[in-house]
Write a protein that holds these residues in place. Structure first.
Motif, short mmCIF file in Angstrom:
data_model
loop_
_atom_site.label_atom_id
_atom_site.label_comp_id
_atom_site.label_asym_id
_atom_site.label_seq_id
_atom_site.Cartn_x
_atom_site.Cartn_y
_atom_site.Cartn_z
N MET A 1 14.31 -5.66 21.69
CA MET A 1 14.79 -6.19 20.40
C MET A 1 15.77 -5.31 19.63
O MET A 1 16.63 -5.83 18.92
CB MET A 1 13.58 -6.43 19.48
CG MET A 1 12.78 -7.66 19.77
SD MET A 1 13.66 -9.18 19.44
CE MET A 1 13.95 -9.06 17.70
N LEU B 1 9.31 -6.51 22.42
CA LEU B 1 9.46 -7.60 21.45
C LEU B 1 9.41 -7.09 20.01
O LEU B 1 9.36 -7.88 19.08
CB LEU B 1 8.37 -8.65 21.67
CG LEU B 1 8.47 -9.46 22.97
CD1 LEU B 1 7.29 -10.41 23.11
CD2 LEU B 1 9.77 -10.24 23.03
N THR B 2 9.38 -5.77 19.84
CA THR B 2 9.42 -5.23 18.48
C THR B 2 10.72 -4.46 18.27
O THR B 2 11.22 -3.80 19.19
CB THR B 2 8.23 -4.28 18.20
OG1 THR B 2 8.29 -3.20 19.14
CG2 THR B 2 6.90 -4.99 18.32
N ILE B 3 11.24 -4.57 17.06
CA ILE B 3 12.50 -3.90 16.73
C ILE B 3 12.33 -2.38 16.83
O ILE B 3 13.22 -1.67 17.28
CB ILE B 3 12.96 -4.32 15.31
CG1 ILE B 3 13.39 -5.79 15.34
CG2 ILE B 3 14.08 -3.44 14.79
CD1 ILE B 3 13.58 -6.43 13.98
N SER B 4 11.18 -1.90 16.43
CA SER B 4 10.97 -0.44 16.41
C SER B 4 10.68 0.13 17.80
O SER B 4 10.59 1.34 17.96
CB SER B 4 9.81 -0.09 15.48
OG SER B 4 8.59 -0.55 16.06
N ALA C 1 6.10 -10.48 26.79
CA ALA C 1 4.84 -10.15 26.11
C ALA C 1 3.78 -9.68 27.11
O ALA C 1 2.97 -8.80 26.80
CB ALA C 1 4.34 -11.35 25.33
N PRO D 1 5.05 -5.65 25.92
CA PRO D 1 5.13 -6.25 24.58
C PRO D 1 5.93 -5.43 23.57
O PRO D 1 6.49 -5.99 22.63
CB PRO D 1 3.65 -6.37 24.15
CG PRO D 1 2.87 -5.60 25.14
CD PRO D 1 3.67 -5.43 26.37
#
Lengths: 84, 505
Positions: free
Chosen positions: B76, B229-232, B222, B226
């Protein structure tokens, strides 16, 4: 509608568009808001929340920008017609 | 038919098409033989050409090489690209009118010309011209290097990357030298049409073929990783870093000398607004699908392996639809790279001729200026290709550093357009201090998670505003703003003006 009223309407629409774009940009750029939406364990339809967040706010900016362009083009066309 | 034959065959056809379009068509040929025609295509380019030229500056070969591979690994975070390009086109929409009107009225050709008009300070113009070339030049090197790698991947390793860089370099240099912006315009049109069809449509087909749709694609990520799928990226990147990438990237677009002067190529203010609005829509769809497909590639170990050599995009194309699609995507990517380097090289060649040679040679004719631009472009391009043949670190890391510098140009551009008290002292001191802060913070800084570019922007803006109040307003500024006011009172944005003030509906 006379010229002055049209000018006022134009200014109002541009102002509203500007405020909306600023608001959506803020939602994408403000770290606490990004942190709030940055979740992969919550899903909105087929999208994880983080993906939904990026597409939603960016899409809204694009939509407002495009609406502003359509408005500018329409106003420009009306002006041209009037001049003719 | 083997994959190598298909890709080499299609690439050869593509190069032949580009050369034919640039050298043999009426649109690609220069008619007036003036520096204005060489640099800006005589300021009369249509919507589609300006659209593809502008998009071409944003969607580059490095996007398919470095950013795609980065998204395969880290997911992401790479979507900052989607947001910053949207904001970049938003800025060009907002600022287009004043830049275009002054450009027309005062015959401006380059970004340093604009600063000379606004700040009237020759040493600063020269310094700024040199800085903008030095800041942007790494992109030319990066793109040539990326295109070489892509040629190597496309030919399944049978063509050495350096030979690939060399071949592309020769093709690009030859058509820009021949007719500058006119040749770029006609080749951009071909590249744009092929790219739109092959990539925009092709990528949707790839997503359904490899994953069975967007839902299963995200489910696959996911399941496997997973944190992609996170910006960080699970805490690796701070949210301030995400915002920094977007701010410096989005503002940086207007700082590009090559992007800025494309505004002058357009026929009217409304045309450039139309280009900006459509570019935002197209880049949103295109970049979105591209990065999402890259993220989903984590599900395929062979594509992940290819990401190490920045060829994951091709591995995905080959896996999904075989050698024919691989060849088509290859053309698109090479086209994207050629498009970007041609616009930058043309822009820089013209800056050298117009801002470094013309002011020191009184009475220089248009023909001599054109000749100087061609020689500058040739020397500059040869240097760029030479550097691209050396070993380079990961390309996107260079780009991120470059954006920190480019973004420092923007405060002076924005203030010069909207604030009459903005002056040369503020522009110079703010720019230098911002650039220094960005570099120093990049090297030594820590404490906050904001990038050096953002810290530099804050310093830059504060000093620019302070100088605006300390030093008196330049006397010529009111006349410049009167030109804008006069244009605005005319109302119609499709209206044409020329340097003599003549108008035509």
């Amino acid at each position: 509608m006379n010229k002055q009223e049209t000018q006022q309407k134009i200014r109002r629409i541009r102002r509203v568009g500007g405020i909306l774009i600023a608001l959506f940009s803020f939602c994408l750029l403000c770290p606490p808001i990004t942190a709030l939406f940055d979740r992969s364990d919550i899903w909105v339809g087929v999208l994880p929340l983080s993906q939904f967040y990026v597409l939603l706010f960016t899409g809204l900016i694009v939509a407002v920008l495009f609406a502003l362009y359509k408005f500018d083009a329409k106003y420009d066309n009306d002006e041209l017609e009037e001049k003719r | 038919m083997s994959g190598v034959v298909v890709t080499i065959g299609l690439l050869a056809v593509y190069f032949a098409l580009i050369i034919w379009a640039a050298f043999c068509t009426n649109t690609g040929r220069m008619k007036e033989n003036t520096i204005e025609e060489f640099a800006l295509g005589s300021r009369g380019m249509g919507f589609f050409i300006v659209l593809f030229v502008m998009m071409g500056l944003l969607i580059t070969a490095s996007t398919f090489a470095s950013w795609f591979s980065w998204a395969v690994h880290e997911g992401m975070i790479v979507q900052y690209l989607l947001v910053y390009s949207t904001l970049g086109f938003l800025f060009s929409y907002v600022f287009a009118k004043k830049i275009w009107v002054w450009g027309r009225k005062f015959n401006l050709i380059t970004q340093p010309d604009y600063l000379e008009l606004r700040y009237r300070c020759r040493p600063f113009t020269l310094f700024f011209g040199a800085a903008s070339i030095l800041i942007e030049a790494p992109w030319v090197v990066m793109e040539f290097a990326a295109m070489g790698k892509l040629m190597n991947a496309l030919t399944y390793g049978s063509l050495d990357a350096k030979v690939g860089t060399f071949i592309i370099g020769v093709v690009v240099i030859s058509y820009i030298l021949y007719s500058g912006m006119k040749a770029i315009a006609v080749t951009e049109l071909i590249q744009g049409v092929i790219s739109s069809v092959a990539i925009a449509v092709g990528l949707f087909v790839v997503v359904y073929r490899l994953w069975g749709g967007f839902g299963p694609l995200f489910q696959a990520i996911a399941r496997i990783q997973p944190k992609n799928l996170t910006i960080s990226f699970d805490g690796t990147y701070s949210y301030e870093k995400w915002s920094s990438f977007i701010v410096t990237g989005g503002l940086g677009i207007m700082g590009w000398a090559s992007f800025f002067s494309r505004i002058y190529t357009s026929k009217s203010v409304l045309d450039i607004k139309r280009v900006s609005a459509w570019s935002a829509v197209l880049s949103f769809i295109f970049s979105g699908v591209l990065i999402i497909a890259a993220m989903g590639s984590i599900a395929f170990p062979d594509i992940v392996e290819a990401a190490a050599s920045e060829t994951a995009f091709f591995a995905m194309a080959d896996k999904a639809l075989g050698p024919w699609f691989l060849a088509f995507t290859g053309i698109v990517v090479v086209a994207a790279g050629m498009s970007m380097v041609s616009v930058i090289m043309n822009s820089h060649g013209v800056i050298i001729a117009e801002n470094f040679i013309k002011p020191f040679r009184e009475g220089i004719s248009s023909e001599e200026r054109l000749k100087a631009a061609r020689w500058s472009l040739l020397i500059y391009s040869v240097l760029g290709i030479g550097l691209a043949l050396l070993e380079l670190p990961r390309l996107y890391e260079i780009a991120l550093i470059v954006y920190e510098g480019i973004a420092q140009v923007v405060p002076m551009l924005v203030f010069s357009l909207y604030w009459r008290r903005s002056n040369k002292y503020g522009a110079f001191i703010g720019f230098m201090a911002g650039l220094t802060a960005a570099i120093l913070y990049g090297v030594y800084g820590s404490g906050t998670h904001w990038s050096g570019g953002v810290i530099g922007l804050v310093v830059n803006v504060v000093l620019h505003v302070a100088c605006g109040y300390i030093f008196p307003k330049d006397p010529h500024v009111d006349d410049l703003f009167a030109v804008i006011q006069e244009y605005e009172e005319g109302g119609v944005l499709t209206r044409q003006i020329d340097s003599m003030g003549a108008e035509a509906g």
